[in-house]
Design a protein around this motif. Structure first.
Motif, PDB file in Angstrom:
ATOM      1  N   LYS A  15      -6.035   3.035  -3.791  1.00 26.00           N
ATOM      2  CA  LYS A  15      -4.543   3.059  -3.686  1.00 26.00           C
ATOM      3  C   LYS A  15      -4.097   4.224  -3.178  1.00 26.00           C
ATOM      4  CE  LYS A  15      -0.917   0.530  -5.979  1.00 26.00           C
ATOM      5  NZ  LYS A  15      -0.407  -0.096  -7.342  1.00 26.00           N
ATOM      6  N   GLU A  59      -9.349  -0.357  -6.497  1.00 27.28           N
ATOM      7  CA  GLU A  59      -8.086   0.324  -6.992  1.00 27.28           C
ATOM      8  C   GLU A  59      -7.938   1.961  -6.713  1.00 27.28           C
ATOM      9  OE1 GLU A  59      -5.876  -2.191 -10.350  1.00 27.28           O
ATOM     10  OE2 GLU A  59      -8.206  -2.119 -10.753  1.00 27.28           O
ATOM     11  N   ASP A  89       0.560   0.929  -0.477  1.00 25.68           N
ATOM     12  CA  ASP A  89       1.123   0.220  -1.730  1.00 25.68           C
ATOM     13  C   ASP A  89       0.278  -0.751  -2.084  1.00 25.68           C
ATOM     14  OD1 ASP A  89       1.833  -1.191   0.386  1.00 25.68           O
ATOM     15  OD2 ASP A  89       4.184  -1.680  -0.698  1.00 25.68           O
ATOM     16  N   GLY A  90      -0.822  -1.127  -1.324  1.00 26.89           N
ATOM     17  CA  GLY A  90      -1.814  -2.144  -1.763  1.00 26.89           C
ATOM     18  C   GLY A  90      -1.597  -3.461  -1.383  1.00 26.89           C
ATOM     19  N   MET A  93      -2.130  -4.031  -6.648  1.00 27.59           N
ATOM     20  CA  MET A  93      -2.965  -3.893  -5.414  1.00 27.59           C
ATOM     21  C   MET A  93      -3.684  -5.133  -5.167  1.00 27.59           C
ATOM     22  SD  MET A  93      -5.553  -0.810  -4.341  1.00 27.59           S
ATOM     23  CE  MET A  93      -6.291  -0.804  -2.564  1.00 27.59           C
TER      24      MET A  93
END
Length: 209
Positions: A94, A91, A182-183, A73
């Motif tokens: 995400k 994160e 999906d980052g 990410m």
């Protein structure tokens, strides 16, 4: 009295403007004043945000539909602290569409675009679309908290709690990033813009389908 009026007429216009801005600066109101002028510019519609057309989003939405656990990410490892004092891992967002705006209380363009970001948040903010209003102020969290409270904004506001990620480096402030579930960074806009538009709303909502 007439002599005083004559003296006022002889003062150059630039001197009067300089005096006005001097007073605004000394009172700390210059940021708000410039922000108001720039807000009027945004209202004209000439500073729309740069986002891909929704028709081009099929590849993005296809990627977003695949498992995201094993893909890196943008901003991995970055920590933020909310106005409540709690630390949040970037994160942890995400799997959501992330609308991240980098701003500061001393930045007139930031102040100018915030009302339309608040409107965007009220319309699309959800469990699937996360807003990260990331302040880079150096005056501490209380200064930012006071500013947000005064303005009545309800979008989530954070401050960096670790080293700033290279992926989010920019030559301008404000800068806005949109990150897919999906980052991946799928849109970036440097400078102020109007984000409360159909194009931006459609772009964000398309990625969560």
């Amino acid at each position: 009295m007439s002599k005083n009026k004559s003296s006022m007429k002889n003062i150059p216009g630039w001197a009067i403007m300089l005096a006005v801005f001097g007073v605004l600066y000394l009172t700390g109101l210059h940021t708000e004043a410039v922000g108001q002028v720039q807000r009027i510019l945004l209202a004209t519609g000439v500073k729309k945000a740069d986002v891909p057309a929704v028709a081009e989003n099929s590849a993005i939405t296809t990627e977003a539909a695949t498992p995201v656990a094993n893909t890196p990410m943008a901003g991995a490892g970055f920590k933020m602290v909310g106005l409540d004092g709690k630390t949040v891992s970037f994160e942890s967002l995400k799997g959501k569409v992330v609308f991240m705006n980098i701003w500061a209380t001393w930045c007139p363009p930031c102040i100018a675009e915030m009302p339309n970001i608040q409107k965007l948040y009220e319309k699309v903010g959800s469990g699937k679309i996360a807003f990260v209003m990331l302040s880079v102020d150096e005056g501490g969290i209380e200064k930012v908290k006071k500013f947000v409270s005064k303005k009545g904004y309800t979008f989530p506001v954070y401050m960096p709690a670790s080293q700033f990620p290279q992926e989010f480096a920019s030559n301008a402030i404000p800068t806005t990033f949109i990150i897919s579930p999906d980052g991946k960074i799928v849109a970036k806009h440097e400078g102020m813009a109007d984000y409360d538009t159909k194009e931006v709303r459609d772009f964000l909502q398309q990625m969560v389908k």
